[in-house]
Design an enzyme around this catalytic site. Structure first.
Site, mmCIF file in Angstrom:
data_model
loop_
_atom_site.group_PDB
_atom_site.id
_atom_site.type_symbol
_atom_site.label_atom_id
_atom_site.label_comp_id
_atom_site.label_asym_id
_atom_site.label_seq_id
_atom_site.Cartn_x
_atom_site.Cartn_y
_atom_site.Cartn_z
ATOM 1 N N HIS A 107 0.839 -1.201 0.000
ATOM 2 C CA HIS A 107 0.000 0.000 0.000
ATOM 3 C C HIS A 107 0.876 1.253 0.000
ATOM 4 C CE1 HIS A 107 -3.314 2.556 0.520
ATOM 5 N NE2 HIS A 107 -3.783 2.163 1.684
ATOM 6 N N HIS A 109 -0.088 0.128 -12.316
ATOM 7 C CA HIS A 109 -1.048 0.416 -11.243
ATOM 8 C C HIS A 109 -2.224 -0.526 -11.346
ATOM 9 C CE1 HIS A 109 -3.732 2.654 -8.594
ATOM 10 N NE2 HIS A 109 -2.638 3.218 -8.110
ATOM 11 N N ASP A 131 4.185 7.072 -7.337
ATOM 12 C CA ASP A 131 5.275 6.761 -6.416
ATOM 13 C C ASP A 131 6.645 6.891 -7.060
ATOM 14 O OD1 ASP A 131 3.825 6.266 -4.127
ATOM 15 O OD2 ASP A 131 3.220 4.314 -4.875
HETATM 16 N N1 CMC Z 1 7.414 -4.197 -14.057
HETATM 17 C C1 CMC Z 1 7.401 -5.188 -14.973
HETATM 18 N N2 CMC Z 1 6.273 -5.829 -15.360
HETATM 19 C C2 CMC Z 1 5.133 -5.446 -14.791
HETATM 20 C C3 CMC Z 1 5.076 -4.415 -13.837
HETATM 21 C C4 CMC Z 1 6.273 -3.772 -13.470
HETATM 22 N N3 CMC Z 1 6.293 -2.788 -12.576
HETATM 23 N N4 CMC Z 1 3.791 -4.242 -13.437
HETATM 24 C C5 CMC Z 1 3.067 -5.130 -14.127
HETATM 25 N N5 CMC Z 1 3.867 -5.873 -14.953
HETATM 26 C C6 CMC Z 1 3.441 -6.869 -15.916
HETATM 27 C C7 CMC Z 1 3.069 -8.200 -15.270
HETATM 28 O O1 CMC Z 1 4.164 -9.065 -15.171
HETATM 29 C C8 CMC Z 1 2.002 -8.698 -16.215
HETATM 30 O O2 CMC Z 1 2.640 -9.207 -17.354
HETATM 31 P P1 CMC Z 1 1.985 -10.426 -18.196
HETATM 32 O O3 CMC Z 1 0.637 -9.924 -18.661
HETATM 33 O O4 CMC Z 1 2.941 -10.703 -19.287
HETATM 34 O O5 CMC Z 1 1.842 -11.548 -17.201
HETATM 35 C C9 CMC Z 1 1.264 -7.423 -16.636
HETATM 36 O O6 CMC Z 1 2.249 -6.388 -16.520
HETATM 37 C C10 CMC Z 1 0.050 -7.098 -15.779
HETATM 38 O O7 CMC Z 1 0.453 -7.092 -14.420
HETATM 39 P P2 CMC Z 1 -0.498 -7.411 -13.190
HETATM 40 O O8 CMC Z 1 0.318 -7.983 -12.086
HETATM 41 O O9 CMC Z 1 -1.685 -8.187 -13.656
HETATM 42 O O10 CMC Z 1 -0.966 -5.983 -12.836
HETATM 43 P P3 CMC Z 1 -1.629 -5.582 -11.448
HETATM 44 O O11 CMC Z 1 -2.670 -4.602 -11.790
HETATM 45 O O12 CMC Z 1 -2.051 -6.767 -10.684
HETATM 46 O O13 CMC Z 1 -0.430 -4.902 -10.670
HETATM 47 C C11 CMC Z 1 0.905 -3.322 -9.591
HETATM 48 C C12 CMC Z 1 -0.365 -3.567 -10.408
HETATM 49 C C13 CMC Z 1 0.974 -1.853 -9.165
HETATM 50 C C14 CMC Z 1 0.882 -4.178 -8.306
HETATM 51 C C15 CMC Z 1 2.114 -3.686 -10.482
HETATM 52 O O14 CMC Z 1 2.101 -2.920 -11.661
HETATM 53 C C16 CMC Z 1 3.444 -3.528 -9.751
HETATM 54 O O15 CMC Z 1 3.862 -4.451 -9.032
HETATM 55 N N6 CMC Z 1 4.134 -2.335 -9.901
HETATM 56 C C17 CMC Z 1 5.345 -2.088 -9.200
HETATM 57 C C18 CMC Z 1 5.046 -1.646 -7.773
HETATM 58 C C19 CMC Z 1 4.502 -0.233 -7.703
HETATM 59 O O16 CMC Z 1 5.029 0.689 -8.301
HETATM 60 N N7 CMC Z 1 3.436 -0.050 -6.897
HETATM 61 C C20 CMC Z 1 2.843 1.277 -6.661
HETATM 62 C C21 CMC Z 1 1.481 1.413 -7.240
HETATM 63 S S1 CMC Z 1 0.838 3.059 -7.013
HETATM 64 C C22 CMC Z 1 0.441 3.107 -5.337
HETATM 65 C C23 CMC Z 1 -0.934 3.651 -5.022
HETATM 66 O O17 CMC Z 1 -1.652 4.202 -5.854
HETATM 67 O O18 CMC Z 1 -1.332 3.491 -3.834
#
Ligand code: CMC
Length: 424
Positions: free
Chosen positions: A266, A307, A365
Site C-alpha cells: 500500500h 497500477h 510513487d
Molecule cells: N514491471 C514489470 N512488469 C510489470 C510491472 C512492473 N512494474 N507491473 C506489471 N507488470 C506486468 C506483469 O508481469 C504482467 O505481465 P503479463 O501480462 O505478461 O503476465 C502485466 O504487466 C500485468 O500485471 P499485473 O500484475 O496483472 O498488474 P496488477 O494490476 O495486478 O499490478 C501493480 C499492479 C501496481 C501491483 C504492479 O504494476 C506492480 O507491481 N508495480 C510495481 C510496484 C509499484 O510501483 N506499486 C505502486 C502502485 S501506485 C500506489 C498507489 O496508488 O497506492
C-alpha cells in the site's frame, strides 16, 4: 424508465431471486445483494474485488481513463489551483471554501497544530531507531488519551473538531517522528507559516537558526500532500471506516488506517523506488534491470511502474513529474547520478514495447520518491508523508460514514473447517 434488476438463479431452486441494480452518478452499476441474507445466502468476494463496501460522495476514480475526482473536481485542477488545505476543506465539506471560509479554516488548523506537551514525553519512550511508522501509529493512537473525553461522535460539530485537530497535528507528529530519529529538539509550529512550509520548518529547522523555507519546496510539498489526499476505498481508508463503524474514537481509527498504510503493498512503494534506483547504481546497469523486469521467470518488477486501478496513466503522476523537474532545478541536483538513472529509466521504459503493450506507465510513487529524496526526506519517512497527506481523506470518510445511518462492518465467511465433532 423501468428499474434495472439482476436475476440470480440458484440451481436448487425454481424461482430466481430478483436483485435491485443501483446506479451511481458516474461509474459502474452495483447489484444490491443485501436481501440475500434473508434467503440464507452470502456472496463470496475475498479482497473486495467485485464489492462496493459503501456508498460515498467523496472521490471517484476511473482507472481506465486516468481520472481522479474529489467531490467532482479533477486532481490536476486541484493540484494547480487549490492548496492542500483547500482540498482538505473540500473533502470534508463537499465544496471548495469561499474566501472567508478559507481564512477561517486556515486559522482553525493553525490553532490546532501544537500537541499536548505530554506527547513530547511519550516520544521519549521510543528507541531512536524505531521505524517512523511505528512511532506515528503509536502517537496518533495516543492522541485518544488526550482528546477523547468530551468527544461525542454522534455530534457533527464534535466530529468536525476532531477532524480539524487531526489534520492540524499530523505534520507536527510527522516532524517529531523525524526529529526523534535524528536526535534533534522538536520544533514548535510557526503560526505565520502555511501548512506545508510549517511542516518543512518543523522537519529541517533547528532552534539555533531563524526559520528559512524555500517557496518552491513548500509548493512541492503542498502538491505532494494534495495528490495523496484521498483515493476512495483503498485498504487504509476501508480500515478507518471499519474501525469507525464500531463507534471507536477517531484518533484510534486513524491509527488503524496508518497501520494498514504501512504495508509494502500500500504505502511502501515510493520507498521501493528509491531502493531500486540505489540497486541499479549506474546508468550502464539499466538495460539489465529492464531485462529482469521483462523476464517471466524473475519476480523483479520495475518499482514505480504500473497500477492496479490506473490502466492508462496515473493522473497524479503527470502532475508529480512537472513538480519533480521544478524541485530538481531549484535544488541544483538535476545531474545527481541517482536522478539521472531515474530519468533514463523512465525514458527507456516508456519506449519499450513490453511496457507499452501492458500499459505500464510511471505511477505517482515513481516521482514522489524522487522528489522526497531531493527535498532531503529520508526513505523510511516516505510512508509517514503519505499518511500526513492521506489524513483528510481518512477523516472525511469516517465523518461521512457517521453522518448517515450505518451498521457495524461485519463481513461473513465461507467456512471450510471441521463440521461439529465431539471431544474424544
Ligand atoms: N514491471 C514489470 N512488469 C510489470 C510491472 C512492473 N512494474 N507491473 C506489471 N507488470 C506486468 C506483469 O508481469 C504482467 O505481465 P503479463 O501480462 O505478461 O503476465 C502485466 O504487466 C500485468 O500485471 P499485473 O500484475 O496483472 O498488474 P496488477 O494490476 O495486478 O499490478 C501493480 C499492479 C501496481 C501491483 C504492479 O504494476 C506492480 O507491481 N508495480 C510495481 C510496484 C509499484 O510501483 N506499486 C505502486 C502502485 S501506485 C500506489 C498507489 O496508488 O497506492
Amino acid at each position: 424508465m423501468t428499474k434495472k434488476t439482476a436475476e440470480l438463479h440458484l440451481s436448487d431452486t425454481t424461482t430466481p431471486l430478483d436483485l435491485p441494480v443501483i446506479s451511481g452518478t458516474v461509474g459502474p452499476d452495483v447489484v444490491d445483494v443485501r436481501s440475500l441474507v434473508s434467503k440464507g445466502i452470502f456472496t463470496f468476494d475475498p479482497g473486495f474485488v467485485s464489492t462496493a463496501s459503501c456508498e460515498s460522495e467523496i472521490t471517484y476514480i476511473d482507472g481506465d481513463n486516468g481520472i481522479l475526482l474529489h467531490r467532482g473536481y479533477p486532481i490536476e485542477q486541484l493540484a494547480e489551483k487549490a492548496s492542500f488545505l483547500d482540498t482538505c476543506f473540500l473533502l470534508l465539506n463537499g465544496e471548495l471554501p469561499t474566501r472567508q471560509e478559507k481564512a477561517d479554516f486556515e486559522n482553525t488548523i493553525r490553532y490546532h497544530t501544537m500537541v499536548d506537551q505530554q506527547i513530547h514525553e511519550f516520544f521519549k519512550g521510543f528507541p531512536r531507531n524505531a521505524h517512523p511508522m511505528a512511532m506515528l501509529c503509536g502517537a496518533v493512537g495516543g492522541l485518544s488519551a488526550f482528546y477523547h473525553e468530551n468527544l461525542d461522535i454522534e455530534d457533527a460539530d464534535h466530529r468536525k473538531q476532531a477532524a480539524h485537530r487531526i489534520i492540524a497535528k499530523m505534520p507536527t507528529l510527522a516532524a517529531m517522528v523525524y526529529k526523534h530519529g535524528v536526535g534533534q529538539p522538536f520544533m514548535y509550529p510557526q503560526n505565520d507559516m502555511g501548512f506545508s512550509a510549517n511542516f518543512l520548518h518543523m522537519m529541517f529547522g533547528t532552534p539555533c537558526e531563524p526559520p528559512k523555507v524555500s517557496k518552491t519546496l513548500s509548493k512541492a510539498m503542498d502538491v505532494i500532500f494534495t495528490l495523496h489526499a484521498d483515493h476512495e476505498q483503498n485498504a487504509s481508508t476501508s480500515t478507518v471506516r471499519l474501525a469507525g463503524s464500531s463507534g471507536a474514537n477517531p484518533y484510534a481509527c486513524i491509527a488503524s488506517g496508518i497501520a494498514a498504510l504501512w504495508g509494502p503493498s500500500h504505502g511502501g512503494a515510493n520507498e521501493a523506488v528509491l531502493e531500486m534506483l540505489y540497486e541499479i547504481n549506474d546508468e550502464k546497469n539499466i538495460s539489465n534491470f529492464i531485462l529482469k523486469a521483462k523476464d517471466k521467470d524473475d519476480p523483479f518488477r520495475l518499482m514505480g511502474f504500473g497500477h492496479r486501478v490506473y490502466k492508462n496513466f496515473d493522473p497524479r503522476a503527470t502532475v508529480m513529474r512537472k513538480i519533480c523537474d521544478d524541485v530538481l532545478e531549484e535544488l541544483g541536483v538535476k545531474d545527481d547520478p541517482l536522478f539521472r538513472i531515474a530519468r533514463k529509466l523512465e525514458q527507456i521504459a516508456l519506449e519499450d514495447e513490453y511496457f507499452i503493450d501492458r500499459k505500464l506507465y510511471p505511477n505517482v510513487d515513481f516521482y514522489s520518491g524522487i522528489i522526497l529524496k531531493a527535498i532531503g526526506i529520508p526513505t523510511n519517512l516516505f510512508t509517514v508523508i503519505f499518511a500526513t497527506g492521506r489524513t483528510p481523506g481518512w477523516i472525511s470518510h469516517w465523518d461521512e460514514m457517521l453522518s448517515s445511518p450505518y451498521k457495524i462492518g461485519r463481513p461473513r465467511q465461507l467456512y471450510k473447517g471441521h463440521a461439529r465433532r465431539d471431544m474424544p
